[in-house]
Design a protein around this motif. Structure first.
Motif, short mmCIF file in Angstrom:
data_model
loop_
_atom_site.label_atom_id
_atom_site.label_comp_id
_atom_site.label_asym_id
_atom_site.label_seq_id
_atom_site.Cartn_x
_atom_site.Cartn_y
_atom_site.Cartn_z
N GLN A 21 0.83 -1.20 0.00
CA GLN A 21 0.00 0.00 0.00
C GLN A 21 0.87 1.25 0.00
O GLN A 21 0.57 2.23 -0.69
N LYS A 51 2.25 1.81 -3.41
CA LYS A 51 1.21 2.29 -4.34
C LYS A 51 0.96 3.78 -4.14
O LYS A 51 0.72 4.50 -5.10
N VAL A 70 3.76 5.70 -5.90
CA VAL A 70 4.13 5.40 -7.28
C VAL A 70 4.07 6.62 -8.19
O VAL A 70 4.96 6.82 -9.03
N GLU A 71 3.07 7.46 -8.02
CA GLU A 71 2.96 8.63 -8.91
C GLU A 71 4.14 9.57 -8.69
O GLU A 71 4.75 10.06 -9.65
N LEU A 77 10.69 2.05 -15.92
CA LEU A 77 10.70 0.91 -14.98
C LEU A 77 12.13 0.63 -14.50
O LEU A 77 12.36 0.35 -13.33
N THR A 115 6.30 -2.31 -10.19
CA THR A 115 6.33 -3.16 -11.39
C THR A 115 5.47 -2.59 -12.51
O THR A 115 4.74 -1.60 -12.32
N GLU A 116 5.54 -3.28 -13.65
CA GLU A 116 4.90 -2.75 -14.86
C GLU A 116 3.37 -2.65 -14.76
O GLU A 116 2.77 -1.76 -15.35
N THR A 155 1.73 -1.61 -12.45
CA THR A 155 1.40 -0.36 -11.79
C THR A 155 1.81 0.83 -12.65
O THR A 155 1.06 1.80 -12.77
N TYR A 183 2.57 1.15 -16.07
CA TYR A 183 1.99 1.44 -17.39
C TYR A 183 0.58 2.03 -17.30
O TYR A 183 0.29 3.01 -17.99
N PRO A 184 -0.30 1.45 -16.43
CA PRO A 184 -1.59 2.13 -16.27
C PRO A 184 -1.45 3.56 -15.75
O PRO A 184 -2.16 4.46 -16.15
N LEU A 185 -0.48 3.75 -14.86
CA LEU A 185 -0.28 5.10 -14.31
C LEU A 185 0.18 6.06 -15.41
O LEU A 185 -0.29 7.20 -15.49
N LEU A 186 1.09 5.59 -16.27
CA LEU A 186 1.56 6.45 -17.37
C LEU A 186 0.40 6.85 -18.27
O LEU A 186 0.31 8.00 -18.72
N ALA A 187 -0.49 5.89 -18.52
CA ALA A 187 -1.67 6.19 -19.36
C ALA A 187 -2.52 7.26 -18.69
O ALA A 187 -3.03 8.17 -19.34
N ARG A 188 -2.64 7.16 -17.38
CA ARG A 188 -3.44 8.15 -16.64
C ARG A 188 -2.76 9.52 -16.63
O ARG A 188 -3.40 10.56 -16.81
#
Lengths: 109, 240
Positions: free
Chosen positions: A7, A10, A13-14, A32, A44-45, A47, A49-54
Motif C-alpha cells: 500500500q 502504491k 508510485v505517482e 521501470l 512493477t509494470e 502499476t 503502465y496504467p499510471l503512465l496512461a493516466r
C-alpha cells in the motif's frame, strides 16, 4: 506487513514516476528500469503502465512515439509544466509527511 | 495485438504466446472499464518491454522457452485489475446510482401521503389505517432499494455515487422505529411512576413539560448517533 508495504508503494508510485521523468524523457521500460534502481520501491509494470496512461490523459506528461529496434514503436514520456508543478507539490508534501512521521518515530527502536 | 515495425522477427509460436499474454491483460483492463485507447497504450508498453527483454537476452531468434522465462518475471495479467490500478485510470465518469435515486423517492412519497392524509383525509373512516399501511410498505421498499444501492456504491470503486441518497432511502424505517421505541418506553415509565401514588408535586412534574422534553432530547440524541453511525459505516472502505 506485506500488505502495508504494498500500500505504501502504491501511494508513492505517482511521485516516483514523476520524479523518474525529472531525469529526462524516457519510454515505459526505461522508466521501470530507473525505478528499479531505487531500493525498496519495487514498482512493477502492472502499476507503472496504467499510471503512465493516466498521467498522459491528465496532461502531466506528453507522449512521443519513435521507432524501436526491438518491437512496436516506443512511447517516450516527458513531463509537462503541469507535471513539473505536480511533482513540486508532491515533493513538498512528501517532505512534510516524512518530517512528521520521523518525529513520531523518534525513540522507537 | 500490434502492427509491429520491428526489425527483429519472432517465430509464430512466440508471437502467439505474446499475443495471448497481451489479450489476457486487455481482458482484465476491459473488466475494469478502462477505455480502449488506454488499454491499447498499456498493452503496447507491455509488448514493447517483452520484445526488448527478448532482444537483450535471446538475440534475434528467441525461443518459446526464452519468452516463458521472461513472462514468469513479469506481473501476471490479473495484477492489472487490482483495485487501485482500476481506480487510477478509469476514464468513465462516475454515474449517479439510479437505485439510490429511486430509493430516495419512496420516503418523499411517504411524506406526501402522510401530509395529505393528515390534512385532507383524516376525517374518513379507515383511511388512516390504509394510509399508514401504505406508508410503512413504501418505507420498507425504499429501505430495500437504499440498502442495495449502498452495497453497489460501496463496491463500485468510485464508478457510482449517491451515497447520501441511498442512506436517505435506507434510514427512515430504523429512525421511525427508534422514535417509536423511545416514545413507548417513556410513556410506560410515566404510567409506572403514576401507579405508585406519589405526592402531588411529583405527579405535577410528571404531567408537566419536563418528561416530554427529556423524551424529545433523548430521541434527538439517539437519532443523531444512529444516523452518524450509518453515515460512517457507509463511508467505511469495503473490507476496511
Amino acid at each position: 506487513m506485506r500488505t502495508w508495504t504494498a500500500q505504501l508503494r502504491k501511494g508513492l508510485v505517482e511521485l516516483a514516476v514523476l520524479a523518474a521523468l525529472r531525469e529526462g524523457e524516457a519510454y515505459g521500460y526505461q522508466i521501470l528500469q530507473r525505478l528499479g534502481r531505487v531500493n525498496g520501491l519495487a514498482i512493477t509494470e502492472s502499476t507503472v503502465y496504467p499510471l503512465l496512461a493516466r498521467l498522459a490523459r491528465d496532461g502531466l506528461v506528453v507522449v512521443r512515439a519513435a521507432p524501436s529496434p526491438h518491437g512496436p514503436p516506443r512511447r517516450y514520456y516527458r513531463l509537462t509544466s503541469l507535471g513539473l508543478s505536480r511533482l513540486s507539490e508532491m515533493k513538498s508534501h512528501w517532505h512534510d509527511v516524512c518530517a512528521g512521521v520521523d518525529s513520531l518515530l523518534q525513540g522507537v527502536k | 495485438m500490434n502492427d509491429s515495425t520491428s526489425t527483429a522477427t519472432l517465430n509464430k509460436d512466440v508471437q502467439q504466446r505474446i499475443d495471448e499474454h497481451l489479450d489476457a491483460i486487455d481482458t482484465v483492463l476491459q473488466r475494469g472499464s478502462i477505455a480502449r485507447t488506454q488499454r491499447r497504450n498499456i498493452t503496447d508498453e507491455v509488448e514493447s518491454q517483452i520484445r526488448e527483454m527478448l532482444a537483450q537476452r535471446a538475440g534475434k531468434k528467441p525461443t518459446l522457452a526464452d519468452l516463458e522465462a521472461i513472462l514468469a518475471e513479469l506481473d501476471p495479467p490479473e495484477d492489472y485489475g487490482e483495485e487501485d490500478q482500476a481506480g487510477y485510470i478509469c476514464t468513465e465518469p462516475a454515474k449517479l446510482s439510479m437505485l439510490a435515486v429511486v430509493g430516495a423517492i419512496f420516503p418523499c412519497i411517504t411524506l406526501v401521503i402522510h401530509l395529505v392524509t393528515r390534512v385532507y383525509l383524516s376525517r374518513f373512516d379507515g383511511v388512516l389505517t390504509i394510509s399508514l399501511t401504505c406508508q410503512g410498505l413504501l418505507l420498507l421498499v425504499g429501505m430495500v432499494y437504499g440498502l442495495i444501492a449502498l452495497s453497489q456504491i460501496r463496491h463500485s470503486r468510485g464508478r457510482l455515487y449517491g451515497l447520501g441518497l441511498a442512506i436517505f432511502a435506507a434510514v427512515p424505517v430504523p429512525v421511525l422505529l427508534i422514535y417509536r421505541l423511545i416514545a413507548l418506553g417513556v410513556t410506560s415509565i410515566v404510567f409506572w411512576i403514576r401507579s405508585f401514588g406519589l405526592s402531588p408535586s411529583v405527579l405535577e412534574m410528571v404531567r408537566g413539560p419536563v418528561i416530554p422534553c427529556i423524551a424529545i432530547l433523548l430521541i434527538l440524541v439517539v437519532e443523531f448517533l444512529f444516523i452518524r453511525w450509518a453515515w460512517r459505516a457507509a463511508n467505511r472502505p469495503v473490507g476496511g
